[in-house]
Structures are given as structure tokens and as C-alpha cells.
Design an enzyme around this catalytic site. Sequence first.
Site, PDB file in Angstrom:
ATOM      1  N   THR A  40      14.949  19.089 -17.153  1.00  0.00           N
ATOM      2  CA  THR A  40      14.937  19.100 -18.615  1.00  0.00           C
ATOM      3  C   THR A  40      14.786  20.524 -19.150  1.00  0.00           C
ATOM      4  O   THR A  40      15.377  20.879 -20.172  1.00  0.00           O
ATOM      5  CB  THR A  40      13.779  18.217 -19.128  1.00  0.00           C
ATOM      6  OG1 THR A  40      13.964  16.905 -18.623  1.00  0.00           O
ATOM      7  CG2 THR A  40      13.737  18.183 -20.642  1.00  0.00           C
ATOM      8  N   HIS A  43      18.053  22.064 -19.335  1.00  0.00           N
ATOM      9  CA  HIS A  43      18.817  21.600 -20.490  1.00  0.00           C
ATOM     10  C   HIS A  43      18.352  22.318 -21.758  1.00  0.00           C
ATOM     11  O   HIS A  43      19.159  22.647 -22.619  1.00  0.00           O
ATOM     12  CB  HIS A  43      18.661  20.086 -20.671  1.00  0.00           C
ATOM     13  CG  HIS A  43      19.247  19.292 -19.554  1.00  0.00           C
ATOM     14  ND1 HIS A  43      20.535  19.446 -19.112  1.00  0.00           N
ATOM     15  CD2 HIS A  43      18.713  18.330 -18.755  1.00  0.00           C
ATOM     16  CE1 HIS A  43      20.780  18.612 -18.108  1.00  0.00           C
ATOM     17  NE2 HIS A  43      19.679  17.939 -17.861  1.00  0.00           N
TER      18      HIS A  43
END
Lengths: 347, 347, 347, 347
Positions: A40, A43
Site C-alpha cells: 500500500t 501505491h
Amino acid sequence: MRALVKPAAGPGLEIRTVPVPAPGPGEVLVRVRAGGICGTDLHIEGWDPWAASRMHPPRIIGHEFCGTVVKVGPDVHDVAVGDFISGESHVSCGRCHLCRRGEPHICEALQIIGVDRDGAFAEYVTLPAQNAWRMPAKTPVDVAAVMDPFGNAVHTALATDLGTRSVIVMGCGPIGLCAILIARRTGAIPVVAVDVNPYRLRLARRMGADHVLDARSTDIPKAVRGLTDGAGADVLLEFSGNAQGLRAGLGALRNGGFGALLGLPGRPVELDLANDVIFKEVRLHGIFGRRLWETWYEATALLASGLDIRPVITHRLPMRRFAEAFALMRSGKCGKVILTMEDGARS
Amino acid sequence: MRALVKPAAGPGLEIRTVPVPAPGPGEVLVRVRAGGICGTDLHIEGWDPWAASRMHPPRIIGHEFCGTVVKVGPDVHDVAVGDFISGESHVSCGRCHLCRRGEPHICEALQIIGVDRDGAFAEYVTLPAQNAWRMPAKTPVDVAAVMDPFGNAVHTALATDLGTRSVIVMGCGPIGLCAILIARRTGAIPVVAVDVNPYRLRLARRMGADHVLDARSTDIPKAVRGLTDGAGADVLLEFSGNAQGLRAGLGALRNGGFGALLGLPGRPVELDLANDVIFKEVRLHGIFGRRLWETWYEATALLASGLDIRPVITHRLPMRRFAEAFALMRSGKCGKVILTMEDGARS
Amino acid sequence: MRALVKPAAGPGLEIRTVPVPAPGPGEVLVRVRAGGICGTDLHIEGWDPWAASRMHPPRIIGHEFCGTVVKVGPDVHDVAVGDFISGESHVSCGRCHLCRRGEPHICEALQIIGVDRDGAFAEYVTLPAQNAWRMPAKTPVDVAAVMDPFGNAVHTALATDLGTRSVIVMGCGPIGLCAILIARRTGAIPVVAVDVNPYRLRLARRMGADHVLDARSTDIPKAVRGLTDGAGADVLLEFSGNAQGLRAGLGALRNGGFGALLGLPGRPVELDLANDVIFKEVRLHGIFGRRLWETWYEATALLASGLDIRPVITHRLPMRRFAEAFALMRSGKCGKVILTMEDGARS
Amino acid sequence: MRALVKPAAGPGLEIRTVPVPAPGPGEVLVRVRAGGICGTDLHIEGWDPWAASRMHPPRIIGHEFCGTVVKVGPDVHDVAVGDFISGESHVSCGRCHLCRRGEPHICEALQIIGVDRDGAFAEYVTLPAQNAWRMPAKTPVDVAAVMDPFGNAVHTALATDLGTRSVIVMGCGPIGLCAILIARRTGAIPVVAVDVNPYRLRLARRMGADHVLDARSTDIPKAVRGLTDGAGADVLLEFSGNAQGLRAGLGALRNGGFGALLGLPGRPVELDLANDVIFKEVRLHGIFGRRLWETWYEATALLASGLDIRPVITHRLPMRRFAEAFALMRSGKCGKVILTMEDGARS
């Protein structure tokens, strides 16, 4: 204090000096010792559509971490100054119907540390006291830093009973690697690990997978049937989030098989529901985060019984070398990468 | 005898005169009284890729039926000449690991009557004695003829506990209509029926659905949230086999919801697994056929308690008018269509 | 052939010469290699009220066994002459509602080999082919001889998910000892073994129980709470069939705990249901025999993965020395006692 | 204010004038409108061993109630002055391992309103805001007053899936009567009610039980087998807490049956575990209180769908006539007895 910050909408991260936060009611202030970099975080660094739609910079990132409680706000019980804690990154509201039904991990108003509120790639972080899980003092810092992804693996692997079941671990990133350990520990027979990355396939073997398959060169359903008397596997633990991985995993399940799906596809996935799910009466369970707090009790029991997740952690860098750490993550030539705050942030 | 036959590879069916079959060991010969036309029969008539890949004509079709036992082969117990029976169309092998594990309904060597062996759109049919479920003599012939699809509905609806759960019935063909009745009877609160066909939406309302939504003009997830205090539905019973229906149904589930999937998509379906399954921790169970024989006990109990599925049956024609019946099915302006053998086949 | 026979109502057993039986339809004739003595055999030898109410002498006893198929009757598939098999002692009817519902192990017309039909303490025995579980040829004879009680342990231990659960094994006879091995293998943390017999407590320790408690000198509920952070155990596996053992085990469970009950009390037992079950929301599952045939698949997988139950087997005598073997069993100074037919019966 | 008080250790109750309590942090003050008398209140009045061991008089009793919020303490969200609420009598700590695992209803530090803290047979009562369940304003006061025992019935009846199951309701006091309604609503087929009290058997019939059996004159296991094709019942819902009732109920279960046990035996009960539980593989679940807060959502859904529990309530007296109400309860010639505070307490 020094903190790793998403400064504005768009790609990139930077280390900034920001004020030390103060714990509000029910919160604690933690001096961070180490954190794990999650997919994450990549991202967020790269500012993909999900990040763009959800985050409001500037924001300190980082949600896998451990540290020492240095201050407690009003109305804090059960956690005290000096406690060594690991952070649960999902903050549930306690008031919605799901929280009231005993499913706070899928709370309708869930906030994520390092995404929706300031995170832990910093010298200090605040979090609700209930999200601060006390660890035995002797726990290695690196282990305490990654209880959050280890908990993902625990939640996924224990979603169904693995005792005597043949299990596919699809995707051998850090969570999949932990799942191999857990599946072995809870009686899976055999554990079949699948990936496309040679580095991770080697790690999978090191974790004790009974069979390690390279999806680039192997017909996975066929190979799995070969390993299971022709039946197909009982259980799929899906961590790849990859369309081909999903389809190969489902194709490798036996009639009546079970799949626990944690890996997040970045876009809609085309599945052959008729042949791979319906005719076979396959059961699929979406898995999110960690059950609050069963998963933490389970993870704690596994560690206390001697399960050693340290081989999953392959690299350790000070926070100031975050760019190097993120590049390493993108290369795929790593297991879990740890950022240390003690020397790093303060250097 | 007269029989409705798929004569050769390719579209079309015809009525032929063929020999009356003889029951082998463990089999019974049944004089057929009535049969139901299934969507599968349309696929066979039209010779779709599935039919082309599986069937070996010539073959008598028809797998939903009832009739009277007129002869028993060797080694038959528990079924006797004169018994009024309904046929289970799935013949399991009794020897594979799934049969041995108590899951014969997903037998690895499953044969389907009317597909893999001669079917029941004929004056007589043979089937294994264990596939001949004895019905109370007073059961209406039309009801006994459709126990097989009614059983699909029972298996799907009872895949999870519906008591006090909010339930979406996606797709209001005959099986979905039966599921509305069952969901109501087993305590679903409320039952929300969805279709795109006005004829079937009217039938859904007649079955007692609490809410009937037309997917052509309604944002289903939004409407369902409006009917469930904003939460989304607890349970999806999916009978449409349609990609848009599936996505609308999954989108309408609450976090932690459950979906039972019976409808067979004709091709792979693109699903937003991340948002619709994983983040929400949705559980999806593929559903196939009927549990052998729990489903039959359950279906029998429902009928015995007064559940009336006759309104699902909208048309009844003699077998010789099969072309008309199939056209009616294709029009969608019907519930279940019954072919009668007694007057039809012998006229 | 030579066989160990209950000759008439009343205590005692004797070796007699009887005709070799012939396999009927669906049956096989097995040359017995070894058998295990079960507690039930002691009840039969001693002619307790249960035996008196159920058995019709003369009857060859013995229901735990392995051997080689030497002849097959008509209609036998999947088992062939020369196969090395272990016997499942429970013969289900295949026709009652429980068999039809996939629960043949609690068949309403269950027959037990060595109780309701002639048993395996003999040179030869017949049994239904489906009760003859084929073992890999390399399986040690002693292991194959005790698959039936090992299966009891598997069925009990896998009645709930043991991964990360704290587990009490109450009663360390052969089945309890096997359960210790299985609980460890499937991730129980910790395994607490309890008995009153020093010989068996030593065996329990040898099997790898994390804690071994002597119920003669230990307050079990208090000790278990001490081993589980004060909570009490998650799971009780009850093999003692003893009222005090049951009460101690229930008292040691945490709120919300689970008990699997296999041990058979010889008479009604007084339980404090309010405090030990209802206030604590304890779940209790009666366990009988082995699931047919899931348990056999599970047991086979455990053995194939390297689980070694041989240490549970402490003695091995030829059948002619049965009196000695039974006396040993009564002394409690043994694990599983094996009777061998090869040299014993034919000496 | 006027309150019904246990003044000191020993039998008896009296109405006293006491100060109106003040809500603490997280608490609300409720003006009580009506309360239900529970069997527990009779134990308290009579000062049985349980009461003597647990209570510390003086104590205002009463734990089934509804009323209107008239004041809120600090840190109260989601409940406001003017809300019409029903009280959950079990106050969980929120901090023990069971609360943290999503099982607060079996909290290790559970406090009961009217037992461990002052209760609701008074003009006013305080309780934690989370224990104040908001009711639709139009809910009849009598219904809102008995959500707590109605919740017991919901929790018990929904402990397993009742759809198409044959169900015994053992004990037809107010909770059993509610369970009859719920079992019917959620698809039990048939519902067999058992009691020894003709008044309650009449009520059971009125609730719609399919069969009503008088245990004084009926062999319950035999009668139940007669009603279930000889099989025995699928499910026992046990509310009697009576040893004979328990044994009759267990004896009436089929092999593989399920029992939910709510009724509290006053002393240890002798059970034939071997024949009634183990050989039959019966599953027994202890049931306590209400699941927090699933049961409340379920109960609310049942009421919203039209389930009418008012016939369970047979008497309604002002609080000052408590002695009469308690005598009525002891006579058994009643369903639920309500005490009203509005006119009663203030008369």
C-alpha cells in the site's frame, strides 16, 4: 520530529520535520522503533487511482510499526507508559452496526493509520489505545514491527480449518510467506507455494513449503492435481491479487474447495464462475485486515509457541534511506523491508 | 414409445418412436407423467458450446420429471412398482473421493439424466433406484415434476441461515420464484426480488416478495441500501447468471454479506473483487444441483408444511407441442412450463 | 480357522476352531495380520450390562484390525485380492435417512464388527468392501491394525479447528495419546494432557504434550487457568468417560469454549450444566466412531505427512496369549496392545 | 423516587423511597415505563443459594424494562434525551479477552442490572448508553419492556438454522412461548411444544405450536418420534431448566441432533451422556443472555416484520402490587407479568 510525508497530491514522498503529535482522549503517543513497508505504501508513493481517491495530503505515511508508549491521553486504560506495543492500523468507529455486531474489522467508518490519519514512519505517532497491542518485552523489534501484515496472514490462513487440508499459497510476498509458516504449523498437508519471482520462490522453499511451483513455467491446476491424487487442492490462500494467479488458483481447487482471498486486484478480474466456482461448489471468502482482536490473540499464540517469522524479513534500512527501500520493494528482490526510526529518523 | 430426442449434433429436437428401455441392476423403469423444461433444455435444443462439448446424440432429453414405477431391476430396495416418484437428475458414482466424503452432489464422475444418459421427455425412463424419490401419492403431478428445480432453490436458499436476514433474490425465473417462497418461509426479512422481465416481476410480487425491483430502471445497490437502513443486504441468492445481475447483487451486499451463486454465466464474468468481495469480506458459495439427499428431505418438509409452489408453474402442454413450449420459454413470458406425457406422448 | 470367541452369555472368552467364512455380495474375505484390543473388548470379555444387552453369542470378537484381501464376493469394486487393508468396524446400512443425509457414521441400523457380526480376532474375517480401507503397502502392520481407534482420535481432534487453540486432552489411553499427536500437528497451543495413571502420563509426555497434569494431585481447572493467562482452555477433548474427568475438563474450559466428547461414561453422569455449560456458553459435541469416510482421508493424510503413532503401541502378543493381553489392558500399564494373528493364531 | 428493593440478605422485597440516581460518564438516566418480572426476580425474592452468593443488598431489583431517556451523562453518543429505549441487562466490561474477541455477552466481568447494580423496578434507572437500545416510538410499551427475555428466545432459537428442521420447545414459560413464535417464523417444521402446566400448554397452542405435549402424561421421546417419521427431532430448544425436561428433550433428539440450552437447572443434573449425546453425536450449545448486539438487531427485525409477542404477556399490574404479581408468577397461571411504573410507582 522527522517524518516521511506524502506532501501533496501526486507521486513522491519526502522527509520533513513536523511537530510531535499529542494524544487525544483514549489515545497514546508512541515512540516508533521500526516500521514495515507495505505494498500500500508503494501505491501511495506512486499515487495510484486508489490513493488519489482516498488520501488528503499532507499526510505522514506508514501503518506497520512498533514502538514504546511515552504518553497516554485521558481515559486510557490497559496501556501504560513504557509498554512495548505493535500497532493495529485499522481504527474502527465502535458505533456502526458492524462494530456493534462484533465485526469491527469491517467497520463502515474505518480509518487507516498512515492513510486517513497520520502514520508511523516518524519518530512518534498517536493511535487509539485499543489499537496498541502490548507485546512481550523480549519480542524482536522487527517482528513487532510487522504484526499487522503477519496478522493478515493469520486471518487468511485461519479462515478455514487447515488441519490435514492440501493448501495452495498463491503469491509469496511477505504475507504469503508468513502464511506458509502458519499453514505448516496448523497442519496443512501439503503446502504448495506458487509465485513467478525466483527470489520469492527461494524464500517460499526456505519457509518450508512442501512444493514450490513457478507459475511462469508450470500449469498450476495440472501440477496441483498431480500433488493431490488427482483431486485438486482443498484450500486456496490467495495473496497475489493477480488475475492469472486467481484463475490458476481457482482452477487448482477441488470440487467443494475453499478460497480465502486477501490479495487486492488493481482492477476488475474476469473469472470463469461457472466452471471454477459454481459447478465445483467452491466457497470464496473475502479477507480484510485482521479480526479485531481474535487475530491478534492468534498471532500472539503462534509467536509464543515458537513460530519464527524473522526469515520473512530480508532487509532493514534507516528511514532516511527510504528511497532505496522503496526501490528494493519495487524490484521484488526482497521479503519484508523494515525501516528503522531509532537511528534512521534521528541521524 | 414416443420420446423427445436430440437427433444429432446441431440445433433442433424431434419426437421419435424408440424402444422402451429396460432397467438394469439397481435401476427402475418409470412411466413418466410430466416433466419440466429447464433452461438447460434450451441450451441443448439450441446446441450451444456447452451442449456441443458434452452431449453425444442421439439422446432423449428431459431431466425434471415425475412418474410411476412400473418395473424394478435386480438389487433394488426401498422403491417398488406402483410408487409415485420424482426424479433426481444427477447420478453420482458412489465411489469417488467426493462421494465417499458425503458430497455426492459434486461427484467427480457425475452423470446427468437427459444429458449423459437418456432422459425423461418420453413415455418411459430408467434411472437408478436411489434417484427415484418417493412422493406422497396426493402430491400434485405438476409439483412432483419440478422437484429438481425446486430442489435447486432449496439448496441455494438454505446455504446460509436466512432467519431475520435481508435477502436479495436476483433473477425471478422458476428457481428464483421458488426461492422467494422459501426465503419468506424461513424468516428472511425482507425479501427483495430483482429481474428485468415485467412478467416475472409480477410473478415475484405474487410469490410474496416484500420488494420487487426492476433492474432496467433501478440502481440496485442504492435501492437495496434504502431498504436496509443503509447497510446493504445480508444475503444474495443469485439465479440470473447474468454479469450485470451478479455485479448489482454483489454491490448491494453489506460488509460481511453472503452470496449463494446458482445461476450459470455463459462466459467468464468480470467482477470487482477488491471492492465487492475483499474489502467487504463477502463470502460467496457456488451452488450446484441439490445436496443428496438433504435437499430432498428439506424440500419434502417444505411441501408437507404447506408451501405451495404451484403458482410458479404457469403453463402446461402435451409433449407433442414441445416446439410451442420451447418458444414460450424463450419469450420469457412464463414461469415454469410443464410437458405432460400422458395425453401428449400418446396422442 | 482359529478365532477368539465369546462362547456364551457371561464373562470369558476362548479360542475355538471355526469354519473360514465366505464373503457375500459386496464383501471381501481378509486374512487378518494383526488386531488391536479396545476397551470395548474388555467390556465384552467381562460381560458388562451393555454387552449383555447387545450381543448374541457365540460371536468372534475383535474390531480393530488389518490384513490382506484374499477373496472378493460378487459386486465388489475398488478392492482387489492382494490389497493390504485396514478395517472400519462400523457397517452402515446405506438406506436410512442418516445414511442418505451423508451421516452414515450415525446410521440408525449400524452394525459393529466383532459385536453384531463376527469379528477379526481370527485368521480370517469378512467385511463389506467399502469398510476395507486400502493402506499403502509400506504401512507398518501395527499402525494399520489401529486405524480404527486412531480414527476416533482424528474425528474427535478435528471436530473443531485447533489452530492456535489451547487444548486439554482428558484421558491418555491410546486414543487420547493419538489425539495429543494430532493436536500438536494441527497447531494446538498448548496441549495439556490429563490422566490419573503414571504410566500413561509418561506416555503423554513422550507424545509431546506441552503440559502433563496428574488429576489425582492437581486442581485441573485451576492449573489450566494458570497455563492460559487465567482464561481457561479453548477446547476439551474428552476421552476419559469418567465423571470426575468430565467435570474437571468442563470446569477448565473458558467462556465460549468447546468440548468434543468421545469417552463413554458407563452410567449417567451428574453435570453442573448451569455453571459449566450454560453461563459459559460452552458447546459440546458428542463424537462417535469415525466420519465415513472423511476421517479416513484425514487419518491417511496425517500418516502420509509423517505422523508417527507407533509410540502409542506398547505391547504386541500372539492371539493365543489373549488372556495375558487382556490382563495387561486391565492393569493400565500399557498403551495400545496388539494381538498378532500370523504367528499367534496359527501357532 | 419509589423503588422495589431487596433490603437485606434473606427472603422478601419492599418498596422504598430512595434518591433518583445520577448518570455517570457514558451512562443515561431513564424514566422507567414498565418492567417484566423474570424467574431470576423470584430467586432474588426468595433468596435462593445463587442470590445469596451473588447479591449485596440493599439493591433495587428489576432488569427487564423500557423507558424514556431523561438525562445523559458525559461522553454519551447515539442516545439522546427523549429516546424510547429498552434495556439490555448485561453490562460487559469492554476490556477482557472475551469482549476483545467479539463475545462481550460472555464477558468475564459481566455485571447484571438489578443484581450487581441497581435495577429498573423503580421510577428511574441509570445504565450505560450502549445498553440502551432505541426502540421505534410506536412500539407497545409492554413489548419494549420484555425485549430482554424476548432476546433470550431469539438467541436460543437462532443458535442453529431452523429452516425445515423439526423443533422441540421444552418449557413454555414466556421465553419458550416467544421461541415458538420465532421457530415458526424462521421455518421450523414442525414445532413441538412441551410443558407440564395446562395454562402454559394452552398458551403454547395459541402461539401456533404444531403439536403440544403434556409431559405429565406423555412419553416425550416416543411421541416426538411419532411426529417425525420415527427419526426424532432435529433441534431441542431447552427452556425448562428441569432435569426431567432435559432428559426427555435429549431422548427425543435424532442422531446428529442439536440442542440449545438456556434453562438454568438449580442444581447439577444427571444426564445419560453415552446414549443421549455421544452415541447420537448430539451437539449441545449453552446459551446465555443475548449476543451483543446481533440478537438485538435480530429481535428488532422480527418485530418490524410483524411478529407479535403481545399474547405472551398475560398480566399487567402497577408496581405497588408487586406481591400479587410475584404470587401470580409462582402459581404458574400466567405468561409474562408486567409491572408498570407510571401509575404504579407514583400512586
